[in-house]
Design a protein around this motif. Structure first.
Motif, short mmCIF file in Angstrom:
data_model
loop_
_atom_site.label_atom_id
_atom_site.label_comp_id
_atom_site.label_asym_id
_atom_site.label_seq_id
_atom_site.Cartn_x
_atom_site.Cartn_y
_atom_site.Cartn_z
N VAL A 151 -21.68 12.66 39.01
CA VAL A 151 -20.27 12.63 39.43
C VAL A 151 -20.13 11.94 40.78
O VAL A 151 -19.31 11.03 40.96
N VAL A 157 -18.33 8.21 40.92
CA VAL A 157 -17.05 8.23 41.65
C VAL A 157 -17.23 7.57 43.01
O VAL A 157 -16.38 6.79 43.46
N ARG A 188 -14.97 4.59 44.46
CA ARG A 188 -13.98 5.49 45.05
C ARG A 188 -12.75 4.78 45.59
O ARG A 188 -11.67 5.37 45.66
N TRP A 228 -9.14 9.52 37.59
CA TRP A 228 -10.34 10.15 37.02
C TRP A 228 -9.92 11.40 36.26
O TRP A 228 -9.30 12.29 36.84
N VAL A 243 -11.54 14.43 34.98
CA VAL A 243 -12.88 14.96 35.25
C VAL A 243 -13.50 15.68 34.06
O VAL A 243 -14.72 15.76 33.93
N ALA A 297 -16.12 15.31 42.86
CA ALA A 297 -15.38 14.05 42.85
C ALA A 297 -14.65 13.84 44.16
O ALA A 297 -14.58 12.71 44.68
N LEU A 334 -7.17 12.89 40.62
CA LEU A 334 -8.03 13.61 39.69
C LEU A 334 -7.19 14.47 38.78
O LEU A 334 -6.12 14.96 39.17
#
Length: 377
Positions: free
Chosen positions: A167, A171, A175, A183, A185, A224, A233
């Motif tokens: 992760v 990410v 990023r 994202w 998750v 994340a 997210l």
């Protein structure tokens, strides 16, 4: 090459030094982000020649030419996003996987598509393995799709550092990449696959799966954020609830509480009729955050482009249907194919998912017209 070296440096920095924790987005920040986005329309996407996430992204089967051809078709009907599933096992080759994901994102950008990337998934086969993937089981919907993490990793806490590295690595590498919309998750984290691998006679799912994922999911959100994700997210709710249930925290399951309280944007699935969609949208909008439907469009349960897109556009609720070009996932077959495979001349009365047939023609030209109308193409 310069971009790839930058991404690789970011990846190594993330794994070595970590990042400052980014807090849960405020509703104001989420709404400001969403105000800059168009009406989002797309599909849950895997190329027609990939049976699952591994076949899509492993070095031996990654197929940029097919992806480019299919995403050109998506651009041609006005789609501007795709929901794309990754897999934790791909991180055993972090350099290669990062390079291939970067290439995939470049193809998306070429076609003006910003994908939502899915990190984990509780659906279908709980025993993923790297390497050559098996051929589709004749007549069965999604016969080769893989859970991430698989049952072995999910029930073995000694593997959690590996999941964390995945992760934070993926990410962290992307990023600040504006080519990524968001994202997701964990897809359907409390799905126990009762219609397939979770059937009583098989019992292939861990008995404590839901409790394990409920405890793990907050950590995934945190990983994340620690990786420095600049994109929002989310983890989408998917079990049918009444609108009053969604608005009443006392009625949420423990998993739903984690999802609602950690998601920057609200996502949900809706395989039901248009009247139900009209009811659920205001309930989810009551959270005061952007709302996106990340799975819908199953013709057999009256979830359709022609009915759902106008409702969603009016409310600016993004809509991402399951399936794009018919292929090895076989999701044009309905869910009941697990009990009664469509073999020996047995055919579904109507196609369940997908926008296009394998030859590139629309399943229904009226649907493509509805998508174009919704997207202004």
């Amino acid at each position: 090459m310069k971009r790839f070296l930058f991404l690789l440096g970011s990846l190594l920095c993330t794994l070595t030094f970590g990042q400052t924790v980014v807090p849960h987005w405020s509703a104001e920040k989420a709404n400001n982000w969403y105000a800059r986005e168009p009406f989002l329309v797309g599909s849950n996407y895997a190329p027609a020649n990939a049976i699952n996430e591994l076949e899509m992204f492993q070095a031996d089967s990654f197929d940029p030419a097919t992806i480019d051809k299919e995403l050109a078709m998506a651009e041609g009907i006005g789609m501007n996003t795709m929901r794309v599933f990754l897999h934790d096992l791909l991180w055993q080759d972090p350099v290669g996987f990062t390079k291939r994901l970067d290439q995939f994102l470049s193809i998306c950008a070429k076609h003006k598509i910003r994908p939502m990337l899915v990190l984990f998934d509780s659906c279908w086969d709980p025993f993923p393995k790297l390497g050559k993937q098996h051929e589709p089981v004749p007549g069965i919907h999604n016969s080769g799709w893989l859970q991430s993490p698989g049952a072995a990793a999910l029930t073995d806490v000694s593997q959690y550092p590996r999941l964390e590295a995945y992760v934070k690595g993926v990410v962290g590498a992307f990023r600040d990449d504006n080519r990524i919309l968001a994202w997701d998750v964990w897809n359907e984290p409390d799905n126990t696959n009762d219609n397939s691998y979770g059937k009583n006679e098989k019992k292939l799912e861990p008995a404590s799966k839901v409790a394990i994922v409920t405890n793990l999911l907050p950590h995934v959100f945190a990983w994340a954020r620690e990786a420095g994700a600049s994109q929002p997210l989310t983890s989408g709710v998917w079990v049918y609830r009444t609108p009053d249930d969604w608005k009443n925290p006392a009625k949420w399951t423990a998993m739903e509480k984690v999802q609602f309280e950690n998601s920057d944007i609200i996502t949900f699935h809706q395989y039901s009729n248009p009247a139900e969609l009209e009811k659920v949208i205001p309930a989810l909008e009551s959270f005061g955050r952007p709302v996106i439907c990340t799975e819908y469009m199953a013709r057999g349960v009256n979830s359709k482009f022609q009915t759902h897109l106008p409702i969603a556009k009016k409310a600016k609720v993004g809509m991402i249907n399951w399936g794009f070009v018919a292929g090895k996932t076989q999701t044009f077959l309905p869910w009941d194919s697990w009990q009664k495979p469509y073999v020996n001349g047995r055919e579904p009365a109507i196609w369940f998912h997908e926008v296009f047939k394998q030859d590139g023609s629309p399943v229904d030209p009226a649907e493509v017209a509805a998508i174009k109308q919704a997207t202004g193409k």
